[in-house]
Design an enzyme around this catalytic site. Structure first.
Site, PDB file in Angstrom:
ATOM      1  N   ARG A 275       0.775  -1.241   0.000  1.00  0.00           N
ATOM      2  CA  ARG A 275       0.000   0.000   0.000  1.00  0.00           C
ATOM      3  C   ARG A 275       0.806   1.291   0.000  1.00  0.00           C
ATOM      4  O   ARG A 275       0.253   2.362  -0.179  1.00  0.00           O
ATOM      5  CB  ARG A 275      -0.968  -0.004   1.192  1.00  0.00           C
ATOM      6  CG  ARG A 275      -2.118  -0.967   0.997  1.00  0.00           C
ATOM      7  CD  ARG A 275      -2.941  -1.103   2.244  1.00  0.00           C
ATOM      8  NE  ARG A 275      -2.142  -1.720   3.304  1.00  0.00           N
ATOM      9  CZ  ARG A 275      -2.593  -1.939   4.521  1.00  0.00           C
ATOM     10  NH1 ARG A 275      -3.809  -1.567   4.869  1.00  0.00           N
ATOM     11  NH2 ARG A 275      -1.818  -2.518   5.423  1.00  0.00           N
TER      12      ARG A 275
ATOM     13  N   ARG B 132      -5.423  -1.953  -6.665  1.00  0.00           N
ATOM     14  CA  ARG B 132      -6.374  -2.258  -5.590  1.00  0.00           C
ATOM     15  C   ARG B 132      -7.689  -1.482  -5.696  1.00  0.00           C
ATOM     16  O   ARG B 132      -8.686  -1.873  -5.097  1.00  0.00           O
ATOM     17  CB  ARG B 132      -5.717  -2.029  -4.225  1.00  0.00           C
ATOM     18  CG  ARG B 132      -4.782  -3.134  -3.783  1.00  0.00           C
ATOM     19  CD  ARG B 132      -5.542  -4.340  -3.219  1.00  0.00           C
ATOM     20  NE  ARG B 132      -5.893  -4.104  -1.818  1.00  0.00           N
ATOM     21  CZ  ARG B 132      -7.085  -3.758  -1.376  1.00  0.00           C
ATOM     22  NH1 ARG B 132      -8.078  -3.610  -2.209  1.00  0.00           N
ATOM     23  NH2 ARG B 132      -7.304  -3.578  -0.098  1.00  0.00           N
TER      24      ARG B 132
ATOM     25  N   TYR C 215      -3.865 -17.404  13.883  1.00  0.00           N
ATOM     26  CA  TYR C 215      -4.982 -16.825  13.112  1.00  0.00           C
ATOM     27  C   TYR C 215      -6.184 -17.777  13.104  1.00  0.00           C
ATOM     28  O   TYR C 215      -7.329 -17.342  13.200  1.00  0.00           O
ATOM     29  CB  TYR C 215      -4.533 -16.497  11.681  1.00  0.00           C
ATOM     30  CG  TYR C 215      -3.640 -15.281  11.637  1.00  0.00           C
ATOM     31  CD1 TYR C 215      -4.174 -13.996  11.655  1.00  0.00           C
ATOM     32  CD2 TYR C 215      -2.258 -15.408  11.629  1.00  0.00           C
ATOM     33  CE1 TYR C 215      -3.354 -12.871  11.651  1.00  0.00           C
ATOM     34  CE2 TYR C 215      -1.432 -14.295  11.621  1.00  0.00           C
ATOM     35  CZ  TYR C 215      -1.985 -13.035  11.636  1.00  0.00           C
ATOM     36  OH  TYR C 215      -1.180 -11.928  11.649  1.00  0.00           O
TER      37      TYR C 215
HETATM   38  O1  1CP Z   1       6.108  -9.233   1.036  1.00  0.00           O
HETATM   39  C1  1CP Z   1       5.389  -9.110   0.047  1.00  0.00           C
HETATM   40  O2  1CP Z   1       5.420  -8.107  -0.702  1.00  0.00           O
HETATM   41  C2  1CP Z   1       4.497 -10.268  -0.390  1.00  0.00           C
HETATM   42  C3  1CP Z   1       3.156 -10.215   0.046  1.00  0.00           C
HETATM   43  C4  1CP Z   1       2.748 -10.558   1.478  1.00  0.00           C
HETATM   44  C5  1CP Z   1       3.325 -11.375   2.451  1.00  0.00           C
HETATM   45  C6  1CP Z   1       4.649 -12.107   2.390  1.00  0.00           C
HETATM   46  C7  1CP Z   1       1.528 -10.084   2.009  1.00  0.00           C
HETATM   47  C8  1CP Z   1       0.615  -9.172   1.307  1.00  0.00           C
HETATM   48  N1  1CP Z   1       1.362 -10.658   3.251  1.00  0.00           N
HETATM   49  C9  1CP Z   1       2.440 -11.433   3.543  1.00  0.00           C
HETATM   50  C10 1CP Z   1       2.685 -12.250   4.748  1.00  0.00           C
HETATM   51  C11 1CP Z   1       1.830 -12.066   5.944  1.00  0.00           C
HETATM   52  N2  1CP Z   1       0.476 -11.880   6.002  1.00  0.00           N
HETATM   53  C12 1CP Z   1       2.315 -12.155   7.279  1.00  0.00           C
HETATM   54  C13 1CP Z   1       3.729 -12.430   7.646  1.00  0.00           C
HETATM   55  C14 1CP Z   1       4.601 -11.231   7.553  1.00  0.00           C
HETATM   56  C15 1CP Z   1       4.295 -10.071   8.478  1.00  0.00           C
HETATM   57  O3  1CP Z   1       4.380 -10.255   9.708  1.00  0.00           O
HETATM   58  O4  1CP Z   1       3.993  -8.988   7.964  1.00  0.00           O
HETATM   59  C16 1CP Z   1       1.231 -11.986   8.148  1.00  0.00           C
HETATM   60  C17 1CP Z   1       1.241 -11.989   9.662  1.00  0.00           C
HETATM   61  C18 1CP Z   1       0.066 -11.812   7.333  1.00  0.00           C
HETATM   62  C19 1CP Z   1      -1.316 -11.626   7.808  1.00  0.00           C
HETATM   63  C20 1CP Z   1      -1.857 -10.352   7.277  1.00  0.00           C
HETATM   64  N3  1CP Z   1      -2.306 -10.199   6.003  1.00  0.00           N
HETATM   65  C21 1CP Z   1      -1.948  -9.103   7.929  1.00  0.00           C
HETATM   66  C22 1CP Z   1      -1.431  -8.814   9.333  1.00  0.00           C
HETATM   67  C23 1CP Z   1      -2.505  -8.654  10.342  1.00  0.00           C
HETATM   68  C24 1CP Z   1      -1.985  -8.794  11.758  1.00  0.00           C
HETATM   69  O5  1CP Z   1      -2.301  -9.823  12.364  1.00  0.00           O
HETATM   70  O6  1CP Z   1      -1.291  -7.879  12.242  1.00  0.00           O
HETATM   71  C25 1CP Z   1      -2.538  -8.206   7.024  1.00  0.00           C
HETATM   72  C26 1CP Z   1      -2.905  -6.767   7.256  1.00  0.00           C
HETATM   73  C27 1CP Z   1      -2.729  -8.910   5.797  1.00  0.00           C
HETATM   74  C28 1CP Z   1      -3.246  -8.382   4.505  1.00  0.00           C
HETATM   75  C29 1CP Z   1      -2.168  -8.120   3.512  1.00  0.00           C
HETATM   76  N4  1CP Z   1      -1.237  -9.065   3.069  1.00  0.00           N
HETATM   77  C30 1CP Z   1      -0.433  -8.508   2.101  1.00  0.00           C
HETATM   78  C31 1CP Z   1      -0.869  -7.152   1.898  1.00  0.00           C
HETATM   79  C32 1CP Z   1      -0.268  -6.210   0.902  1.00  0.00           C
HETATM   80  C33 1CP Z   1      -1.930  -6.928   2.789  1.00  0.00           C
HETATM   81  C34 1CP Z   1      -2.734  -5.669   2.910  1.00  0.00           C
HETATM   82  C35 1CP Z   1      -3.925  -5.794   2.026  1.00  0.00           C
HETATM   83  C36 1CP Z   1      -4.260  -4.552   1.263  1.00  0.00           C
HETATM   84  O7  1CP Z   1      -4.968  -3.717   1.834  1.00  0.00           O
HETATM   85  O8  1CP Z   1      -3.876  -4.397   0.091  1.00  0.00           O
END
Ligand code: 1CP
Length: 339
Positions: free
Chosen positions: A27, A36, A147
């Site tokens: 983002r 998006r 989760y």
């Molecule tokens: O790194 C990259 O560019 C690849 C994409 C990627 C990866 C590797 C995304 C996209 N998510 C993840 C891994 C992920 N997802 C983790 C492990 C890494 C970390 O700690 O950040 C975790 C815990 C998640 C779970 C998750 N998905 C959260 C975290 C919520 C929390 O518990 O704090 C969130 C907000 C998401 C949604 C998400 N995943 C990815 C994006 C770009 C987004 C945001 C969605 C959007 O609004 O576009």
């Protein structure tokens, strides 16, 4: 292909320190936000040409040395039987979380090629269109379990710990199931051609070291031995400075660290068992260029004695980050490590 990243993973000498950024597609990039506008996050993950497009965006914009598949650690959960939603405000929501032994019995084993064909297709498109290595990934079993049990993000992980301490057998059955499916999922990504794997263990640090070694580490070990070094594995555990002595025995090629530990200290504790990845505080990118340069240099110097070093942030890049600062950081890592 620019293989600097893969060489560093294997501890081979490189001309400069490779760098990529956790959550590099996301983002903070106007180009990502534009995609998006048209589709929600889950649809984006499931639409190969769009997932490939946003994976490539940071390669062109930031000039990083590796790509990471655009997906999420929770994506493989839908075919296991979970109702998954990504809320704009609350993050991930699982509408039917696990709380009883019966809930666990109802879960399905996945067949990645059939159940997650869009992941395999995204990898295929990417391999034809990128000139840096592609990192595949999965969540580590304990992080995924939080989760599934909490139904989303959590503050104190009470439900998870309650299941762990009150119904240990059920908890471990769930961990087994997640581990089996994670292995299948990662092997399918490797078969499709990813060059390296990262295991994200975001919530490893909420456990005592004793519980981490007893209830989480054996499952990570099982995943790493199933992959059997066919591609390098990066194990990244957030908030894990107190766990490094346990993590060093994992036989992962690379250990990711956050910013809560001096990289030189982490390297002393890891010895020559693994390369290191990290460890700039993502908030340093809100400072001026002088600050960024100073902190990049400090990490590069601190990592001199490492078996190998891959520069990264200590956790995901924040949505508010100015893009020009991320570009500057990557340039600075390249320039300062070359001289
Ligand atoms: O790194 C990259 O560019 C690849 C994409 C990627 C990866 C590797 C995304 C996209 N998510 C993840 C891994 C992920 N997802 C983790 C492990 C890494 C970390 O700690 O950040 C975790 C815990 C998640 C779970 C998750 N998905 C959260 C975290 C919520 C929390 O518990 O704090 C969130 C907000 C998401 C949604 C998400 N995943 C990815 C994006 C770009 C987004 C945001 C969605 C959007 O609004 O576009």
């Amino acid at each position: 292909m620019n293989d600097t990243f893969l060489k560093a993973c294997r501890g081979e000498k490189t001309d400069y320190t490779p760098v990529w950024i956790m959550r590099q597609a996301g983002r903070y990039l106007p180009e990502y936000l534009k995609v998006r506008e048209k589709v929600d996050f889950l649809t984006l993950c499931k639409t190969p040409h769009l997932a490939a497009e946003v994976t490539i965006q940071p390669l062109d914009i930031l000039r990083v040395d590796a790509a990471i598949l655009f997906s999420d650690i929770l994506i493989p959960l839908e075919p296991m039987g979970f109702k998954l939603q990504f809320s704009e405000t609350k993050g991930p929501i699982i509408h039917n979380p696990v709380s009883t032994a019966d809930d666990i019995k109802r879960l399905r084993n996945i067949n990645p090629e059939e159940d997650l064909p869009f992941v395999i297709e995204t990898i295929r498109i990417l391999l034809k269109n990128i000139s840096v290595p592609l990192i595949g990934f999965a969540g580590a079993p304990f992080t995924v379990a939080t989760y599934l049990i909490e139904g989303g993000s959590s503050k104190n992980f009470l439900k998870t710990k309650r299941m762990l301490y009150q119904s240990t057998e059920d908890f471990l059955e769930l961990m087994e199931l997640i581990t089996d499916n994670t292995i299948k999922y990662l092997l399918s990504q490797i078969k499709a051609g990813v060059h390296a794997i990262q295991l994200f263990d975001t919530w490893a640090g909420i456990l005592t070291p004793y519980d981490f070694s007893k209830y989480s580490l054996p499952y990570i070990k099982r995943i790493i031995s199933a992959i059997d070094h066919s591609v390098p594995i990066i194990y990244f555990a957030f908030n894990s400075s107190s766990l490094l002595d346990l993590i060093k025995n994992l036989s992962a090629e690379v250990i990711g660290i956050d910013w809560r530990i001096e990289i030189s200290n982490a390297i002393k504790r890891l010895g020559k068992t693994a390369c290191v990845q990290g460890n700039l505080d993502p908030c340093i990118l809100f400072g001026d260029e002088e600050l960024i340069k100073e902190r990049v240099l400090r990490i590069l110097k601190g990592a001199k004695k490492a078996k190998g070093h891959i520069f990264n942030l200590g956790h995901g890049i924040l949505p508010e980050t100015p893009v020009n600062k991320a570009i500057f950081m990557v340039e600075t890592v390249h320039n300062l490590s070359m001289s």
